[in-house]
Design a protein around this motif. Structure first.
Motif, PDB file in Angstrom:
ATOM      1  N   ALA A  88       0.810  -1.222   0.000  1.00 60.35           N
ATOM      2  CA  ALA A  88       0.000   0.000   0.000  1.00 60.35           C
ATOM      3  C   ALA A  88       0.842   1.270   0.000  1.00 60.35           C
ATOM      4  N   LEU A  89       2.124   1.191   0.330  1.00 58.49           N
ATOM      5  CA  LEU A  89       2.959   2.379   0.480  1.00 58.49           C
ATOM      6  C   LEU A  89       3.016   3.261  -0.774  1.00 58.49           C
ATOM      7  N   PRO A  90       3.234   2.725  -1.971  1.00 53.43           N
ATOM      8  CA  PRO A  90       3.266   3.622  -3.140  1.00 53.43           C
ATOM      9  C   PRO A  90       1.947   4.380  -3.348  1.00 53.43           C
ATOM     10  N   ALA A  91       0.832   3.706  -3.153  1.00 54.88           N
ATOM     11  CA  ALA A  91      -0.460   4.375  -3.317  1.00 54.88           C
ATOM     12  C   ALA A  91      -0.663   5.418  -2.217  1.00 54.88           C
ATOM     13  N   LEU A  92      -0.204   5.149  -0.998  1.00 60.57           N
ATOM     14  CA  LEU A  92      -0.315   6.130   0.083  1.00 60.57           C
ATOM     15  C   LEU A  92       0.519   7.381  -0.207  1.00 60.57           C
ATOM     16  N   VAL A  93       1.721   7.170  -0.747  1.00 60.73           N
ATOM     17  CA  VAL A  93       2.562   8.313  -1.117  1.00 60.73           C
ATOM     18  C   VAL A  93       1.882   9.121  -2.220  1.00 60.73           C
ATOM     19  N   PHE A  94       1.272   8.429  -3.185  1.00 58.24           N
ATOM     20  CA  PHE A  94       0.564   9.118  -4.264  1.00 58.24           C
ATOM     21  C   PHE A  94      -0.604   9.927  -3.713  1.00 58.24           C
ATOM     22  N   VAL A  95      -1.355   9.380  -2.766  1.00 54.82           N
ATOM     23  CA  VAL A  95      -2.467  10.104  -2.148  1.00 54.82           C
ATOM     24  C   VAL A  95      -1.949  11.361  -1.449  1.00 54.82           C
ATOM     25  N   ALA A  96      -0.829  11.240  -0.737  1.00 54.44           N
ATOM     26  CA  ALA A  96      -0.267  12.393  -0.029  1.00 54.44           C
ATOM     27  C   ALA A  96       0.186  13.476  -1.006  1.00 54.44           C
ATOM     28  N   VAL A  97       0.829  13.066  -2.104  1.00 53.39           N
ATOM     29  CA  VAL A  97       1.279  14.039  -3.105  1.00 53.39           C
ATOM     30  C   VAL A  97       0.077  14.719  -3.758  1.00 53.39           C
ATOM     31  N   MET A  98      -0.954  13.965  -4.062  1.00 57.30           N
ATOM     32  CA  MET A  98      -2.155  14.550  -4.665  1.00 57.30           C
ATOM     33  C   MET A  98      -2.847  15.510  -3.695  1.00 57.30           C
ATOM     34  N   ALA A  99      -2.855  15.166  -2.408  1.00 60.83           N
ATOM     35  CA  ALA A  99      -3.464  16.057  -1.415  1.00 60.83           C
ATOM     36  C   ALA A  99      -2.677  17.363  -1.326  1.00 60.83           C
ATOM     37  N   ALA A 100      -1.345  17.280  -1.349  1.00 62.44           N
ATOM     38  CA  ALA A 100      -0.527  18.494  -1.293  1.00 62.44           C
ATOM     39  C   ALA A 100      -0.734  19.338  -2.547  1.00 62.44           C
ATOM     40  N   LEU A 101      -0.804  18.695  -3.710  1.00 62.28           N
ATOM     41  CA  LEU A 101      -1.034  19.425  -4.957  1.00 62.28           C
ATOM     42  C   LEU A 101      -2.409  20.093  -4.960  1.00 62.28           C
ATOM     43  N   SER A 102      -3.393  19.399  -4.411  1.00 59.82           N
ATOM     44  CA  SER A 102      -4.739  19.967  -4.330  1.00 59.82           C
ATOM     45  C   SER A 102      -4.764  21.191  -3.428  1.00 59.82           C
ATOM     46  N   ARG A 103      -4.095  21.112  -2.284  1.00 60.69           N
ATOM     47  CA  ARG A 103      -4.066  22.258  -1.365  1.00 60.69           C
ATOM     48  C   ARG A 103      -3.335  23.436  -1.983  1.00 60.69           C
ATOM     49  N   ALA A 104      -2.232  23.153  -2.700  1.00 55.31           N
ATOM     50  CA  ALA A 104      -1.492  24.229  -3.357  1.00 55.31           C
ATOM     51  C   ALA A 104      -2.349  24.884  -4.439  1.00 55.31           C
ATOM     52  N   ALA A 105      -3.064  24.071  -5.224  1.00 49.62           N
ATOM     53  CA  ALA A 105      -3.936  24.623  -6.266  1.00 49.62           C
ATOM     54  C   ALA A 105      -5.065  25.442  -5.648  1.00 49.62           C
ATOM     55  N   SER A 106      -5.577  25.010  -4.503  1.00 52.52           N
ATOM     56  CA  SER A 106      -6.634  25.781  -3.826  1.00 52.52           C
ATOM     57  C   SER A 106      -6.107  27.128  -3.349  1.00 52.52           C
ATOM     58  N   ALA A 107      -4.882  27.143  -2.841  1.00 53.44           N
ATOM     59  CA  ALA A 107      -4.293  28.404  -2.376  1.00 53.44           C
ATOM     60  C   ALA A 107      -4.058  29.361  -3.542  1.00 53.44           C
ATOM     61  N   VAL A 108      -3.543  28.839  -4.659  1.00 53.92           N
ATOM     62  CA  VAL A 108      -3.315  29.689  -5.833  1.00 53.92           C
ATOM     63  C   VAL A 108      -4.653  30.168  -6.395  1.00 53.92           C
ATOM     64  N   SER A 109      -5.665  29.314  -6.321  1.00 55.56           N
ATOM     65  CA  SER A 109      -7.000  29.697  -6.766  1.00 55.56           C
ATOM     66  C   SER A 109      -7.551  30.840  -5.916  1.00 55.56           C
ATOM     67  N   ALA A 110      -7.315  30.786  -4.617  1.00 56.96           N
ATOM     68  CA  ALA A 110      -7.761  31.871  -3.739  1.00 56.96           C
ATOM     69  C   ALA A 110      -7.049  33.176  -4.099  1.00 56.96           C
ATOM     70  N   TYR A 111      -5.777  33.075  -4.485  1.00 58.66           N
ATOM     71  CA  TYR A 111      -5.039  34.262  -4.917  1.00 58.66           C
ATOM     72  C   TYR A 111      -5.678  34.848  -6.180  1.00 58.66           C
ATOM     73  N   GLY A 112      -6.000  33.986  -7.150  1.00 52.55           N
ATOM     74  CA  GLY A 112      -6.639  34.452  -8.375  1.00 52.55           C
ATOM     75  C   GLY A 112      -8.003  35.060  -8.101  1.00 52.55           C
ATOM     76  N   ASP A 113      -8.726  34.463  -7.167  1.00 58.16           N
ATOM     77  CA  ASP A 113     -10.039  34.984  -6.786  1.00 58.16           C
ATOM     78  C   ASP A 113      -9.908  36.383  -6.193  1.00 58.16           C
TER      79      ASP A 113
END
Length: 190
Positions: free
Chosen positions: A113-138
């Protein structure tokens, strides 16, 4: 001395003495009339509201595009990124669950399960970063969007410089007048 008779528990008292029963009154009906008593949603169906969504989105996009094209493009890219990361997280989460609930020892299952868990963590970090940049654009578009008649859609935000905030807070926390209520000195001011 006679004791009043109390009916046994679970039995109903006699209703012969009560007389004829009357029906309850009908509930009052309140009607409002006049210019301001009209419900604007009266007669509007869910289908009608859903049919208006594309035109509303088109109008909002047009007003935002007129203010700042780069911010609109940034918002679009960020929202697509957040959606794709959600898809990736859900897909990887199913792989994690299959690995964890599968056969084998706990160590083997976690290792699978470790590779999939790392992928989930990376996707969560990317999602949070995109949300922050989206708030800046807003915020870049923010209050600059105007209605067709020139009035702003949103009032401008009230801002206060940071030194003024700190100065006011410091005075409230640290400064105390020499005398208390009614001009009497504080008890510990000896």
């Amino acid at each position: 001395m006679t004791q009043p008779t109390v009916p046994a528990q679970g039995s109903c008292p006699s209703t012969k003495a009560a007389g004829p029963t009357m029906a309850p009154p009908t509930p009052a009906e309140i009607k409002y009339t006049g210019q301001y008593s009209v419900n604007p949603m009266d007669g509007v169906s869910f289908r009608t509201l859903c049919a208006r969504i594309p035109s509303v989105v088109k109008r909002i996009t047009g007003m935002s595009w007129a203010v700042d094209r780069a911010a609109v493009a940034l918002l679009l890219v960020c929202q697509v990124t957040v959606g794709l990361t959600a898809v990736g997280q859900l897909t990887a989460a199913s792989k994690v669950m299959r690995s964890i609930l599968g056969d084998g020892t706990v160590q083997e299952r976690l290792h699978q399960a470790l590779p999939a868990l790392v992928f989930v963590a990376v996707m969560a970090a990317l999602s949070r970063a995109a949300s922050a940049v989206s708030a800046y654009g807003d915020r870049r578009i923010g209050t600059d969007v105007d209605l067709p008649d020139g009035r702003p859609c949103l009032p401008p935000p009230t801002t206060l410089p940071l030194p003024a905030r700190l100065r006011g807070r410091g005075q409230r926390l640290c400064h105390r007048p020499a005398s208390g209520p009614a001009g009497k000195p504080w008890p510990d001011a000896a």
